[in-house]
Design a protein around this motif. Structure first.
Motif, PDB file in Angstrom:
ATOM      1  N   LEU A 191       0.858  -1.192   0.000  1.00  0.00           N
ATOM      2  CA  LEU A 191       0.000   0.000   0.000  1.00  0.00           C
ATOM      3  C   LEU A 191       0.888   1.234   0.000  1.00  0.00           C
ATOM      4  CD1 LEU A 191      -1.743  -2.402   0.895  1.00  0.00           C
ATOM      5  CD2 LEU A 191      -2.882  -0.896   2.536  1.00  0.00           C
ATOM      6  N   ASN A 192       0.903   1.931  -1.112  1.00  0.00           N
ATOM      7  CA  ASN A 192       1.723   3.128  -1.263  1.00  0.00           C
ATOM      8  C   ASN A 192       0.852   4.374  -1.214  1.00  0.00           C
ATOM      9  OD1 ASN A 192       4.426   1.968  -1.865  1.00  0.00           O
ATOM     10  ND2 ASN A 192       3.354   1.085  -3.617  1.00  0.00           N
ATOM     11  N   GLY A 193       1.335   5.399  -0.539  1.00  0.00           N
ATOM     12  CA  GLY A 193       0.574   6.649  -0.456  1.00  0.00           C
ATOM     13  C   GLY A 193       1.143   7.601   0.573  1.00  0.00           C
ATOM     14  N   HIS A 194       1.568   7.041   1.701  1.00  0.00           N
ATOM     15  CA  HIS A 194       2.202   7.894   2.709  1.00  0.00           C
ATOM     16  C   HIS A 194       3.511   8.454   2.160  1.00  0.00           C
ATOM     17  CE1 HIS A 194      -0.465   7.407   6.096  1.00  0.00           C
ATOM     18  NE2 HIS A 194      -0.462   6.105   5.967  1.00  0.00           N
ATOM     19  N   THR A 195       3.813   9.669   2.551  1.00  0.00           N
ATOM     20  CA  THR A 195       5.031  10.337   2.086  1.00  0.00           C
ATOM     21  C   THR A 195       6.135  10.359   3.138  1.00  0.00           C
ATOM     22  OG1 THR A 195       4.145  12.490   2.753  1.00  0.00           O
ATOM     23  CG2 THR A 195       3.747  11.777   0.482  1.00  0.00           C
ATOM     24  N   ASP A 196       5.856   9.706   4.279  1.00  0.00           N
ATOM     25  CA  ASP A 196       6.862   9.584   5.332  1.00  0.00           C
ATOM     26  C   ASP A 196       6.602   8.271   6.064  1.00  0.00           C
ATOM     27  OD1 ASP A 196       8.982  10.176   7.050  1.00  0.00           O
ATOM     28  OD2 ASP A 196       8.416  12.278   7.249  1.00  0.00           O
ATOM     29  N   ALA A 197       7.424   7.993   7.063  1.00  0.00           N
ATOM     30  CA  ALA A 197       7.362   6.712   7.760  1.00  0.00           C
ATOM     31  C   ALA A 197       5.963   6.399   8.283  1.00  0.00           C
ATOM     32  CB  ALA A 197       8.356   6.711   8.913  1.00  0.00           C
ATOM     33  N   VAL A 198       5.570   5.123   8.177  1.00  0.00           N
ATOM     34  CA  VAL A 198       4.309   4.648   8.754  1.00  0.00           C
ATOM     35  C   VAL A 198       4.580   4.240  10.199  1.00  0.00           C
ATOM     36  CG1 VAL A 198       2.478   2.921   8.608  1.00  0.00           C
ATOM     37  CG2 VAL A 198       3.485   3.879   6.509  1.00  0.00           C
ATOM     38  N   THR A 199       3.806   4.756  11.129  1.00  0.00           N
ATOM     39  CA  THR A 199       4.079   4.566  12.554  1.00  0.00           C
ATOM     40  C   THR A 199       3.193   3.531  13.226  1.00  0.00           C
ATOM     41  OG1 THR A 199       2.588   6.413  13.023  1.00  0.00           O
ATOM     42  CG2 THR A 199       4.952   6.912  12.844  1.00  0.00           C
ATOM     43  N   SER A 200       1.994   3.277  12.663  1.00  0.00           N
ATOM     44  CA  SER A 200       1.056   2.365  13.318  1.00  0.00           C
ATOM     45  C   SER A 200       0.052   1.859  12.293  1.00  0.00           C
ATOM     46  CB  SER A 200       0.332   3.097  14.454  1.00  0.00           C
ATOM     47  OG  SER A 200      -0.587   2.247  15.124  1.00  0.00           O
ATOM     48  N   SER A 214       1.051   8.060  10.199  1.00  0.00           N
ATOM     49  CA  SER A 214       2.358   8.325   9.590  1.00  0.00           C
ATOM     50  C   SER A 214       2.996   9.610  10.094  1.00  0.00           C
ATOM     51  CB  SER A 214       2.191   8.413   8.062  1.00  0.00           C
ATOM     52  OG  SER A 214       3.356   8.880   7.421  1.00  0.00           O
ATOM     53  N   ASP A 215       4.303   9.670   9.887  1.00  0.00           N
ATOM     54  CA  ASP A 215       5.048  10.897  10.155  1.00  0.00           C
ATOM     55  C   ASP A 215       4.701  11.999   9.158  1.00  0.00           C
ATOM     56  OD1 ASP A 215       6.341   9.848  12.316  1.00  0.00           O
ATOM     57  OD2 ASP A 215       8.265   9.525  11.337  1.00  0.00           O
ATOM     58  N   ASP A 216       3.891  11.676   8.141  1.00  0.00           N
ATOM     59  CA  ASP A 216       3.451  12.725   7.206  1.00  0.00           C
ATOM     60  C   ASP A 216       2.231  13.486   7.725  1.00  0.00           C
ATOM     61  OD1 ASP A 216       1.241  11.099   6.740  1.00  0.00           O
ATOM     62  OD2 ASP A 216       1.827  10.513   4.719  1.00  0.00           O
ATOM     63  N   ASN A 217       1.915  13.268   9.033  1.00  0.00           N
ATOM     64  CA  ASN A 217       0.851  13.992   9.761  1.00  0.00           C
ATOM     65  C   ASN A 217      -0.556  13.526   9.400  1.00  0.00           C
ATOM     66  OD1 ASN A 217       3.162  15.438  10.384  1.00  0.00           O
ATOM     67  ND2 ASN A 217       2.470  17.374   9.525  1.00  0.00           N
ATOM     68  N   LEU A 237       1.614  17.685  13.371  1.00  0.00           N
ATOM     69  CA  LEU A 237       2.873  16.978  13.585  1.00  0.00           C
ATOM     70  C   LEU A 237       2.638  15.482  13.345  1.00  0.00           C
ATOM     71  CD1 LEU A 237       4.259  18.793  16.770  1.00  0.00           C
ATOM     72  CD2 LEU A 237       5.162  18.959  14.451  1.00  0.00           C
ATOM     73  N   PRO A 238       3.700  14.670  13.312  1.00  0.00           N
ATOM     74  CA  PRO A 238       3.529  13.245  13.041  1.00  0.00           C
ATOM     75  C   PRO A 238       2.481  12.573  13.920  1.00  0.00           C
ATOM     76  CG  PRO A 238       5.848  13.792  12.958  1.00  0.00           C
ATOM     77  CD  PRO A 238       5.134  15.042  13.394  1.00  0.00           C
ATOM     78  N   VAL A 239       1.700  11.670  13.309  1.00  0.00           N
ATOM     79  CA  VAL A 239       0.697  10.879  14.016  1.00  0.00           C
ATOM     80  C   VAL A 239       1.361   9.575  14.435  1.00  0.00           C
ATOM     81  CG1 VAL A 239      -1.602   9.880  13.942  1.00  0.00           C
ATOM     82  CG2 VAL A 239      -1.077  11.911  12.564  1.00  0.00           C
ATOM     83  N   ARG A 240       1.341   9.293  15.721  1.00  0.00           N
ATOM     84  CA  ARG A 240       2.114   8.181  16.261  1.00  0.00           C
ATOM     85  C   ARG A 240       1.342   6.880  16.394  1.00  0.00           C
ATOM     86  NH1 ARG A 240       6.976   9.177  14.895  1.00  0.00           N
ATOM     87  NH2 ARG A 240       7.762  11.162  15.639  1.00  0.00           N
TER      88      ARG A 240
END
Length: 593
Positions: A191-200, A214-217, A237-240
């Protein structure tokens, strides 16, 4: 650890001796498990009473999960293992054991999850893999195996979860992707779409929808074919973390902007709750000792009374606030920020001036003793001097790396600056370089002048505090901190130095001879700023990691007595080469000897 019920009522669970990293509810909702940097897992009832402490991990506990029947707890750790426990605190299995290390994770375990039938455990790791285990500790699958690395994650796996039917595993990664796997280890979707690290990551109860943070907020909702259904935006800010409610109708997310948000499946925000300001690295007293100012990572300056009650929030900076200072008359506050500006405010929170000129984040600010000049240090390697009308007076160039701290001498004629170039530099107000103080072997994080202007203290990443005279000669090296030293301050009488270390969470007090007087275990996560009250009776420290400010009452007279008691034999030893003044240093202090 704090938790909230659906009415936003709060309970605090106290017992861990270091930061809490992970929390899980038992399936019946009657128990809570928490993991911590203190290497333990703790069990609590929902009233906050401790039930058990599970000891065995030799490093930070990063993740915990209950089995579906609530009888087993899985915990992942920085020691590269997963451990299984019963509710009595007995260790059942270690995955993998030392003798089977070749079958286990080779780096930190970041996430653990049970399958719905409770027979399989999934673990994600910094080694870029997901591993499946049975309850006997046998490795069932590695996703992806080394020979299939091109099909797997290319960076750290941050989160894993099972689908409700137990047939699919979802994993999130620092490689910005979410991946779906079957239990045989075959990759089903990327699954591609986030522009930064996936956190959960999490599955909805119907097994048809996946949520990822994601860290892409953002939070994103996906179907099993890998299509993005919704992108939930609102955090700054990033969503953890992200989770579905038991009925599958609501999504909850938590973010570094200190906000918990509730969303429906259509992506509409239902509720948000901001709990705590995000404190930065700076905290100071007003000259009268009645007000405290702190810089914040939420881009604000916070004003508090001495009892800890909030007074004002100063808004205007567009990025985190790195440093704050009061003018000598207490009527003006200066703040610096990563937004490359210095701002002046009155104590009612009204903006007075915005000082622009630095080309990179501003790290530190200070007022001269007459309140007419402001010094600012920046990542652009310069110190700048300004008047209170915002006019640039001087640009002090000489450092070869970022300037992290600035301070004025008590007469306002000399400026000290500390830098990542490992030096402290002394300048006059005309911008002339007077001295370069060399000795630290790592970056200088903080500088301070003694009240009489004769001594400079510098804190460093080399774990030391150094004392210097104004001619640049080293006087003492204060050793005791085990991690880097983040901040240093003199007491108002100039006889005591306070220093903080971010990673060991301590505040240490020293005398001018470099002897330790007291170590305060602050119980603040990442203690990063320290200051004395004007009367010298209180010390204040701020914690970036847990967003707290703490104050301690000090009896410096007792500390001086203690120090002089330790020095007695040294000062009276005729074989020690001391000046007459030094030998009589403690004559006016009664030690009871």
């Amino acid at each position: 650890m704090r938790y909230f019920n659906s009415k936003s009522q709060e309970k605090t669970l106290k017992g861990h001796t270091d930061a809490v990293t992970s929390v899980a509810f038992s399936p019946d909702g009657k128990s809570i498990a928490t993991g911590s940097y203190d290497k333990t897992v703790r069990l609590w009832n929902v009233n906050g009473q401790p039930l058990r402490t599970l000891k065995g991990h030799t490093n930070t506990v990063t993740s915990i999960a209950f089995s579906p029947d609530g009888k087993t707890i899985a915990s992942g750790s920085n020691e590269n293992t997963v451990r299984l426990w019963n509710l009595n605190g007995q260790l059942l299995q270690t995955l993998a054991s030392e003798r089977e290390a070749n079958k286990g994770h080779t780096k930190v375990v970041t996430s653990v999850a049970f399958s719905p039938d409770g027979k399989t455990i999934a673990s994600g790791s910094n080694d870029n893999t997901v591993r499946l285990w049975n309850l006997n500790g046998q490795l069932l699958q590695t996703l992806a195996s080394e020979r299939e690395a091109n099909k797997g994650h290319t960076k750290v796996v941050t989160s894993v979860a099972f689908s409700p039917d137990g047939k699919t595993i979802v994993s999130g990664s620092d490689d910005n992707t979410v991946r779906l796997w079957n239990v045989k280890g075959q990759l089903l979707q990327t699954l591609n779409g986030h522009t930064d690290a996936v956190t959960s990551v999490a599955f909805n109860r119907d097994g048809k929808t996946i949520a990822s943070s994601s860290d892409d907020n953002t939070v994103r909702l996906w179907n099993l074919n890998g299509q993005v259904l919704r992108t939930l935006k609102g955090d700054t800010l990033p969503v953890r973390s992200v989770a579905f409610s038991p009925d599958g109708k609501t999504i909850v997310s938590s973010s570094d902007d200190n906000t918990i948000r509730l969303w429906n499946l259509n992506g509409q925000e239902l509720h948000s709750s901001t709990r705590y300001a995000s404190l930065g690295d700076s905290v100071v007293f007003s000259p009268d000792g009645k007000t405290i100012a702190s810089g914040s990572y939420d881009n604000t300056v916070q004003l508090w009374n001495a009892n800890g009650q909030p007074l004002q929030t100063l808004k205007g900076h567009t990025e985190p606030v790195s440093s704050v200072a009061f003018s000598p008359d207490g009527k003006t506050i200066v703040s610096s920020s990563n937004d490359k500006t210095v701002r002046l405010w009155n104590v009612n929170g009204q903006p007075l001036q915005t000082l622009k000129g630095h080309t990179l984040p501003v790290r530190s600010v200070a007022f001269s003793s007459d309140g007419k000049t402001i010094a600012s240090g920046s990542n652009d390697k310069t110190v700048r001097l300004w008047n209170v009308n915002g006019q640039l007076l001087q640009t002090l160039k000489g450092h070869t790396n970022a300037v992290s701290s600035v301070a004025f001498s008590s007469d306002g004629k000399t400026i000290a600056s500390g830098s990542s170039d490992k030096t402290v530099r002394l300048w006059n107000v005309n911008g002339q370089l007077l001295q370069t103080l060399k000795g630290h072997i790592m970056y200088v994080s903080s500088v301070a002048f003694s009240p009489d202007g004769k001594t400079i203290a510098s804190a460093s990443g080399d774990k030391t505090v150094r004392l210097w005279n104004v001619n640049g000669q080293p006087l003492q090296t204060l050793k005791g901190h085990t991690p880097p030293v983040s901040s240093v301050a003199f007491s108002p009488d100039g006889k005591t130095i306070a220093s903080t270390s971010a990673d060991d969470d301590t505040v240490r007090l020293w005398n001018l001879d470099g002897q330790p007087l007291q170590t305060i275990n602050s119980h603040i996560m990442y203690v990063s700023g320290v200051a004395f009250s004007p009367d010298g009776k209180t010390i204040i420290a701020s914690g970036r990691g847990d967003n707290t400010i703490r104050l301690w009452d000090l009896n410096l007279d007792n500390l001086l007595v203690q120090g002089c008691t330790w020095l007695h034999d040294y000062l009276n030893n005729p074989s020690v080469n001391l000046s007459n003044d030094d030998r009589h240093l403690c004559d006016d202090i009664s030690t009871g000897r």
